[in-house]
Design an enzyme around this catalytic site. Structure first.
Site, short mmCIF file in Angstrom:
data_model
loop_
_atom_site.label_atom_id
_atom_site.label_comp_id
_atom_site.label_asym_id
_atom_site.label_seq_id
_atom_site.Cartn_x
_atom_site.Cartn_y
_atom_site.Cartn_z
N SER A 148 0.84 -1.19 0.00
CA SER A 148 0.00 0.00 0.00
C SER A 148 0.88 1.25 0.00
O SER A 148 1.79 1.37 -0.84
CB SER A 148 -0.93 -0.07 1.22
OG SER A 148 -1.91 0.91 1.18
N ARG A 218 -11.81 6.37 10.24
CA ARG A 218 -11.47 4.95 10.28
C ARG A 218 -12.57 4.09 9.66
O ARG A 218 -12.30 3.08 9.02
CB ARG A 218 -11.23 4.53 11.72
CG ARG A 218 -10.68 3.13 11.88
CD ARG A 218 -9.41 2.93 11.10
NE ARG A 218 -8.72 1.70 11.47
CZ ARG A 218 -7.63 1.27 10.86
NH1 ARG A 218 -7.13 1.95 9.85
NH2 ARG A 218 -7.04 0.16 11.24
N ASP A 323 -9.02 -6.03 -4.72
CA ASP A 323 -8.58 -4.77 -4.12
C ASP A 323 -9.08 -3.62 -4.98
O ASP A 323 -8.57 -3.39 -6.08
CB ASP A 323 -7.05 -4.76 -4.03
CG ASP A 323 -6.50 -3.51 -3.37
OD1 ASP A 323 -7.29 -2.57 -3.08
OD2 ASP A 323 -5.28 -3.46 -3.13
N HIS A 356 -8.23 -4.89 -0.35
CA HIS A 356 -6.92 -4.31 -0.07
C HIS A 356 -6.24 -4.98 1.12
O HIS A 356 -5.02 -5.14 1.16
CB HIS A 356 -7.09 -2.82 0.18
CG HIS A 356 -5.81 -2.06 0.26
ND1 HIS A 356 -4.89 -2.04 -0.76
CD2 HIS A 356 -5.27 -1.30 1.24
CE1 HIS A 356 -3.85 -1.31 -0.41
NE2 HIS A 356 -4.04 -0.85 0.81
#
Lengths: 392, 392
Positions: A148, A218, A323, A356
């Site tokens: 990432s 979040r 992803d 992901h």
């Protein structure tokens, strides 16, 4: 069991930043696993993503279970085998896990940085990591490795310090963010910045933290880390209780706009609450901005092939089919650009359901690809060490 | 030019709701376009989605330009031709555009409903719309029509009042929300509910509105309405100013975690600000919850074919290839279930770049499909009217 020991290194000299500013008298927290070999050729640098740290693998003394974020990947006998490699995890500047960040004292003013912490970029992080390697006596990395945002650092290492990187392993990453990626970051940032407890980034002196904003940030993050499929499989439309369960004296049922009704809501609220307890709001802004700005092709008019032509490392790229945050298409752009520059590369597109998040999980094929790639690096090293020994 | 005139209808009798509660003494705002024919057979009901209203088409007196949300679809000579059809747009209960909603007085208490407004479902809306049709003297609809959440209402009409619906046109919709859809709704709701200005939903009496939360909710919404592709095309990674433009006396550049840097950020902030000025926070909660709860297969153990077997209407379903909020896959589930029940249906999967928003836009093929479908309904009507005339 791998025992991890957090370390810290102080850097007095100013580090020039891409913004034109500089930061001085800063510390970097890091951990190392395994032993550096005699010719210092077996070092592997692991770069972290958004909310991770230098604690990549192993346990701290007294712990039963590792809290290292890539403990399944790194350790004795693991794909990145610490019996062969000297692995370094480093916490990035601006983070909130030990390295100097917005919650620390600005030596220029004697006050907490807060919102005045300078904007740091992927390139700045790589520069700071290079200084750490200098201090550790490591001139060349056997590999730099990250997923990432960590993958962006690995890619940038190969561009900023081509002579210092033998292998760059770029997992679930991208050559830059799409507009949609930036959009998600921006919503998360707005949630934090418009939380009344943010106080323009100087909330520390008010004794509060913008938890509402951090929770929302979040929650948004978690949606984008998972695939639609895995969310349906894990949570589906599962209600927490039957809709026709009588709720009150008037015989009416549980229908509510405010209560948790679906399992997925419960999961997201839990993740948001947990994150808001430990993560720093200014760090969130800094790290998402580093993601937004990263774009090595920008200086080449958007031509990624030209941008990557500087790299001399060998590359392993890995992406995951589900992803949608950093889709395989984005890894393929890097692959194509490297092929255009006739670079040595391997590419694995892993058919994994987890979105992901897959880069942190134990997909058999993924782990296998990583293991065999690092075995081949180890073999290269054996060859080098043997010949070094022979010539000595 | 079609002149629109908002109307209102009062309903004194209590409407029983799915929650087991009821609502009485409520008003529904609506508009009609075209003329109801002699045998009242040419009525088309248009159901609206999240932030739309009864103002579907035409202009109010003195306006130059229509603000109707489906003005490209409905009007004289348009796909839903108001020279042939009597079109009704109705604002849903709980909305904030005229029909009774959380900002109105609860007759039980004499105080503003606020958070006490009862939870309303798609089924409740359909029931309330049926009462409006009763009052207008319309027993059977030539068609019920809607996109997104409006499509869910059209589908539910065909299930709740099979004998009153000849055609159900369900555009860019789904038989229920996925976990990911619910997740996005939940984050938006949390942003609103945790805004200190929400006051548990009773913000009206505090003279404030939870604008921070509404902004975040709308930004999240906009991301999911657009496709990744169209976002890249419209905004890409376009910066608002060059990164190497000197910002200040110390020679440093514009790097900022707080300012708008990318065009997409500017767009989202603008959309969020605009929305927060006019939309009601409690309405947002109610409408997203109606989306979450909708699941006609729930009562049939998840068997959608069984759930849809009640329908006798003919169906047109339309989906858009780049719609990831209500993906074609979801429309196909409805198509498959209707085929299992041997229902008469047409299905068009439109290759359009605009994501979920496509259902409001002027894609040529989409508009063509809608036009020809409503022409065929009009022909059916001509046949009925002619034979009705002949038998009279």
């Amino acid at each position: 069991m791998l025992i991890a020991t957090p370390q810290s290194m102080h850097f007095a000299a100013a580090l020039p930043l891409q913004s034109g500013k500089a930061i001085r008298d800063y510390d970097l927290s890091f951990e190392t696993y395994g032993e550096l070999n005699a010719d210092h050729s077996n070092a592997v640098l692991v770069c972290h993503a958004l909310n991770a740290s230098h604690h990549v693998a192993g346990v701290y003394k007294g712990q039963d279970k590792s809290e290292g974020w890539w403990d399944n990947m790194i350790g004795p006998g693991k794909p990145v085998d610490t019996n062969r490699f000297f692995v370094i995890g480093v916490n990035n500047l601006g983070s909130c896990f030990g390295s100097t960040g917005p919650m620390h004292i600005n030596p220029e003013t004697g006050r907490v940085y807060g919102a005045d912490f300078p904007v740091v970029t992927v390139e700045d992080w790589v520069d700071s990591q290079a200084r750490l390697l200098d201090a550790l006596g490591i001139s060349t990395l056997a590999a730099v490795l990250g997923g990432s945002l960590g993958g962006m650092q690995a890619l940038s290492w190969a561009l900023q310090y081509p002579q210092r990187v033998r292998h760059a392993v770029v997992v679930a990453s991208a050559p830059n963010l799409t507009a949609e990626n930036i959009a998600f970051n921006e919503v998360a940032r707005r949630a934090i910045v418009t939380d009344p407890d943010f106080h323009g980034g100087h909330f520390y002196q008010h004794g509060v933290t913008p938890k509402r904003g951090l929770r929302i940030a979040r929650m948004i993050g978690h949606i984008t880390y998972l695939s639609d499929d895995v969310m349906n499989e894990k949570f589906g439309r599962q209600l927490r209780r039957a809709l026709d369960e009588v709720a009150s004296g008037d015989g009416s049922y549980h229908y509510s706009t405010l209560d948790v009704e679906f399992e997925i809501e419960s999961y997201l609220r839990y993740q948001g609450d947990k994150f808001a307890e430990y993560f720093d709001a200014n760090t969130y802004l800094l790290i998402t901005r580093a993601l937004d700005y990263f774009d090595p092709a920008r200086a080449f008019g958007g031509n990624l092939s030209q941008a990557l032509a500087r790299a001399t490392a060998k590359f392993l790229l890995v992406s995951f089919t589900t992803d949608w945050r950093f889709a395989p298409q984005r890894s393929r752009e890097i692959v194509k650009a490297l092929l255009n520059s006739r670079r040595h590369l391997s590419y694995a597109e892993i058919d994994a359901p987890h979105g992901h998040d897959a880069f942190l999980l134990d997909d058999v094929r993924y782990i296998g690809v990583m293991r065999s790639y690092f075995e081949s690096i180890a073999k290269e090293l054996d060859g080098t060490e043997a010949s070094a020994g022979a010539s000595a």
